[in-house]
Design an enzyme around this catalytic site. Structure first.
Site, PDB file in Angstrom:
ATOM      1  N   HIS A   1      81.845   4.842   9.104  1.00 25.04           N
ATOM      2  CA  HIS A   1      80.854   4.755   8.053  1.00 25.04           C
ATOM      3  C   HIS A   1      80.748   6.060   6.772  1.00 25.04           C
ATOM      4  CE1 HIS A   1      76.115   6.319   7.812  1.00 25.04           C
ATOM      5  NE2 HIS A   1      76.835   6.760   6.870  1.00 25.04           N
TER       6      HIS A   1
ATOM      7  N   CYS B   1      72.490  12.756   2.781  1.00 24.08           N
ATOM      8  CA  CYS B   1      71.346  12.766   3.824  1.00 24.08           C
ATOM      9  C   CYS B   1      70.761  14.129   3.534  1.00 24.08           C
ATOM     10  CB  CYS B   1      72.357  12.968   5.090  1.00 24.08           C
ATOM     11  SG  CYS B   1      71.436  13.738   6.205  1.00 24.08           S
TER      12      CYS B   1
ATOM     13  N   ARG C   1      67.705   2.551   4.371  1.00 23.10           N
ATOM     14  CA  ARG C   1      67.654   3.479   5.604  1.00 23.10           C
ATOM     15  C   ARG C   1      68.212   5.185   4.852  1.00 23.10           C
ATOM     16  NH1 ARG C   1      70.359   7.214   7.699  1.00 23.10           N
ATOM     17  NH2 ARG C   1      71.685   5.809   8.305  1.00 23.10           N
ATOM     18  N   ASP C   2      69.433   4.708   5.609  1.00 20.02           N
ATOM     19  CA  ASP C   2      70.773   5.891   4.759  1.00 20.02           C
ATOM     20  C   ASP C   2      70.434   6.185   2.650  1.00 20.02           C
ATOM     21  OD1 ASP C   2      71.707   8.216   5.182  1.00 20.02           O
ATOM     22  OD2 ASP C   2      73.922   7.240   5.579  1.00 20.02           O
TER      23      ASP C   2
END
Ligand code: HMG
Ligand code: MG
Length: 280
Positions: free
Chosen positions: A202, A235, A13-14
Site C-alpha cells: 500500500h 491520511c 476511503r483513503d
C-alpha cells in the site's frame, strides 16, 4: 477473468477521507459505482471510525446502502473497534479491515492506542467477524513521529495479525517516503517471515517513487497492490503525506509488463475524471 495482479481500490476511503470539504454522499456512491463496473474486484468503500476523528467518513452507512452491488466485487470497510464491526455488519460490508501500525507514534496519533493495546482490541474483532478481515500495518519504513521503522517491528505486528485470523496483511507506506532501497530491505526481511501470498503493498506517492517500489515488490512475488483512483488522498494523521499511487498509473505500469489486472482502462479513466472533479 484470470488476473496476475489484484488491484485493491482505496479511492472512496483513503482517497476521500482527507478531503476538507464534505463530499456529498451521492457523489461518493457514484464514484464507487463507476469503479465497481471497471473490473476492479476490491473497493474500500467506507470507514466505520469515529466521525469526530474523520468527519468525511461519517456517512459510511448511507454509502454502503446506496451503492449498486456487483457480483464478484467486495465492498470493504475499515473497523477500528467493536463499534466499527457492528456498523460494518449492519451495512453488509463484504470484508473489513483492522488497522495497526509498526510504530508507536503513529498508532497513538491515528487510533489513540499503543501498538499492543490496538492488537488486543483487534483480536476479538477478527474472531467475531463473520466476513474476511484484512490487517493493515502503517509506517512500514518510516513514521512521521518516530522516524525510520525497524523491519522487525513490522514482522512482529504482521505475525500477530495473521495469527488472530487476518487473511492478508497490507503493508502501508503511510508517508509515501519509501524508496526502492528501503522497500528491498523491508521485503528481504519479510520474505523469510511470511508467505508472499499473505502480503499486499500500500504505497502512498508523496515522493513519486511508488511505481518503482511496486516494481521492486513484484520481484518478491507480491501480487496485490492498493491504489487510489486519480491518486486521491492522504491520511489526516500523517502530516504532508499525499494520496495512494494512482490506480491508472499502476494498471498502466503492470499491463506494460504483460501482467493482467482485469481492469477496463476506459472505465478507469472515466472514474478518474469524476474523482478529480470532486477535489476542491
Ligand atoms: P477514542 O477517542 O480513543 O475512542 O478514539 P473512544 O472509544 O473513547 O470513543 C470516542 C468517541 O467516538 C465516542 O463517542 C465513541 O462512541 C465514538 P462519544 O461518546 O464521545 O460521543 N466511537 C465511534 N463512533 C463511530 N464508530 C466507531 C467508533 N468508535 C468510537 N467505530 C478511535 C478511538 C479508534 C475510535 C478513533 O481514534 C478513530 O476513529 N480513529 C480513526 C482514525 C482514522 O480513521 N484514520 C485514518 C484511517 S487509517 C489510514 O489511513 C492508514 C491506512 O491507509 C494504511 C496506511 O496508509 O498506512 C489504512
Ligand atoms: Mg493509506
Amino acid at each position: 477473468m484470470e488476473v496476475d495482479v489484484t488491484i485493491f481500490e482505496m479511492g472512496p476511503r483513503d482517497g476521500l477521507q482527507n478531503e476538507s470539504n464534505f463530499i456529498k454522499t451521492l457523489d461518493k456512491i457514484k464514484l464507487v459505482n463507476l469503479l465497481s463496473t471497471s473490473g476492479i474486484r476490491k473497493i474500500e468503500t467506507a470507514s466505520f471510525v469515529s466521525s469526530k476523528w474523520v468527519p468525511q467518513m461519517a456517512d459510511g452507512e448511507k454509502v454502503m446502502a446506496g451503492i449498486q452491488r456487483q457480483s464478484g466485487v467486495s465492498f470493504t470497510a475499515l473497523t477500528p473497534n467493536k463499534q466499527g464491526l457492528e456498523r460494518a455488519i449492519k451495512a453488509k460490508a463484504d470484508e473489513i479491515a483492522v488497522f495497526g501500525s509498526a510504530s508507536e507514534g503513529f498508532s497513538k496519533a491515528n487510533i489513540n492506542k499503543s501498538v499492543s493495546e490496538s492488537l488486543q482490541i483487534f483480536r476479538p474483532i477478527v474472531k467475531a467477524a463473520p466476513m474476511p478481515v484484512r490487517g493493515y500495518i502503517s509506517c512500514i519504513t518510516d513514521c512521521p513521529y518516530d522516524g525510520p521503522t525497524n523491519p522487525a517491528d513490522v514482522i512482529k505486528v504482521g505475525e500477530e495479525l495473521l495469527d488472530m485470523g487476518c487473511y492478508e496483511i497490507s503493508l502501508g507506506d503511510t508517508l509515501g517516503s519509501a524508496t526502492p532501497e528501503t522497500t528491498q530491505k523491508l521485503m528481504s526481511a519479510l520474505s523469510s517471515a511470511f508467505k508472499t501470498k499473505d502480503l499486499a503493498l500500500h504505497f502512498h506517492d508523496t515522493k513519486g517513487r511508488a511505481i518503482e517500489n511496486i516494481n521492486m515488490s513484484l520481484d518478491f512475488g507480491i501480487s496485490t497492490f492498493d491504489s487510489s483512483i486519480a491518486g486521491l488522498g492522504g491520511c489526516p494523521y500523517a502530516p504532508g503525506a499525499k494520496g495512494n499511487v494512482s490506480t491508472e498509473s499502476v494498471i498502466e505500469f503492470l499491463e506494460s509488463k504483460g501482467l493482467r489486472t482485469g481492469v477496463d482502462m476506459e472505465k478507469i479513466k472515466e472514474a478518474a475524471e469524476f474523482a478529480r472533479s470532486l477535489r476542491q
